[in-house]
Design an enzyme around this catalytic site. Structure first.
Site: not given
Ligand code: NDP
Length: 232
Positions: A144, A12-13, A48, A140
């Site tokens: 980063k 996702r995301g 994970d 966080y």
């Molecule tokens: P989301 O919260 O939409 O998605 C997070 C993703 O990380 C999900 O796929 C989640 O899996 C996965 N995840 C979290 N913990 C684990 C784990 N222990 N093992 C495997 N997968 C894991 O976040 P974003 O798409 O927004 O963020 C993606 C990256 O971008 C992150 O590193 C975030 O810090 C970074 N980022 C995001 C920003 C923003 O504004 N959105 C800004 C700057 C950086 P699951 O579906 O299982 O929970």
């Protein structure tokens, strides 16, 4: 571009947008997700990133099913936001374990195959707040900021082997992570962004796709933040 790309948190995301973009660019994309599932017909392995054994198992499975990983996108990440005074040990540990230690372990495992292949690319998904700081995000932001040190150290270790290591530093992106912000927080953030809007996940994917193949770029931190972090 061809080769095996592993995108963590690609279900996702930003991770999903990146997986879709890399597939369009010709990569064989494998999504690492906790559930072992991925949408949109993408191939997936259970992963994970906070669990060292899971990282080893996922890479072994990718290598057996698809081949060696040529591009690692360490995207999976999480927040546990609160002021430091109220932050629990668990809030500190889990965010550092997932975002920072997880990325270090992923990079270490990916390098095995990349050294054998005499090349590869690692993209770590950082954040503008790693450089700018952010009240309520000490854990966080530290995780980063740490990725910058990881990328720049590893880039020096393995550059001569044709392996490049870079960081993307997104600003605020429309995903589930930022959906948690309330209206007051959103408008305060927007005031600081010269482009006056959040990014779409596909705009972060564009920068990952660039770094995936930018043959002479290593140890770089590429801001994709609408100008929010300018000068940092
Ligand atoms: P989301 O919260 O939409 O998605 C997070 C993703 O990380 C999900 O796929 C989640 O899996 C996965 N995840 C979290 N913990 C684990 C784990 N222990 N093992 C495997 N997968 C894991 O976040 P974003 O798409 O927004 O963020 C993606 C990256 O971008 C992150 O590193 C975030 O810090 C970074 N980022 C995001 C920003 C923003 O504004 N959105 C800004 C700057 C950086 P699951 O579906 O299982 O929970």
């Amino acid at each position: 571009m061809s080769g095996i790309a592993l995108v963590t948190g690609g279900n996702r995301g930003i991770g999903l947008a990146t997986a879709q973009r890399l597939r369009e660019d010709g990569w064989t994309v494998v999504v690492g997700s906790r559930s072992g599932q991925a949408p949109d017909g993408l191939d997936a392995v259970a992963l994970d990133v906070s669990d060292a054994a899971s990282i080893e198992q996922a890479f072994t499975e990718v290598e057996e099913r698809f081949g060696p990983v040529a591009l690692l996108v360490a995207n999976a990440g999480m927040t546990r936001d609160t002021l430091l005074m109220r932050m629990s040990d668990d809030d500190i540990d889990i965010v550092l374990q997932t975002n920072l230690a997880g990325s270090i372990r992923l990079a270490r495992r990916a390098m095995k195959g990349m050294i054998r292949a005499k090349g590869g690319s690692i993209v770590l998904v950082g954040s503008v707040v790693g450089l700018l700081g952010s009240a309520g995000q000490v854990n966080y932001a530290a995780s980063k900021a740490g990725l910058v040190g990881v990328a720049r150290s590893l880039a020096r270790e393995v550059g001569s082997r044709g392996i490049r290591v870079n960081v993307i530093a997104p600003g605020f992106v429309e995903t589930d992570m930022t959906a948690e912000l309330d209206e007051a927080q959103r408008s305060a953030i927007l005031n600081g962004i010269p482009l006056a809007r959040y990014a779409q996940p596909a705009e972060i994917a564009d920068a990952v796709a660039f770094l995936a193949t930018a043959g002479y770029v290593t140890g770089a931190v590429i801001p994709v933040d609408g100008g929010l972090g300018m000068g940092h």
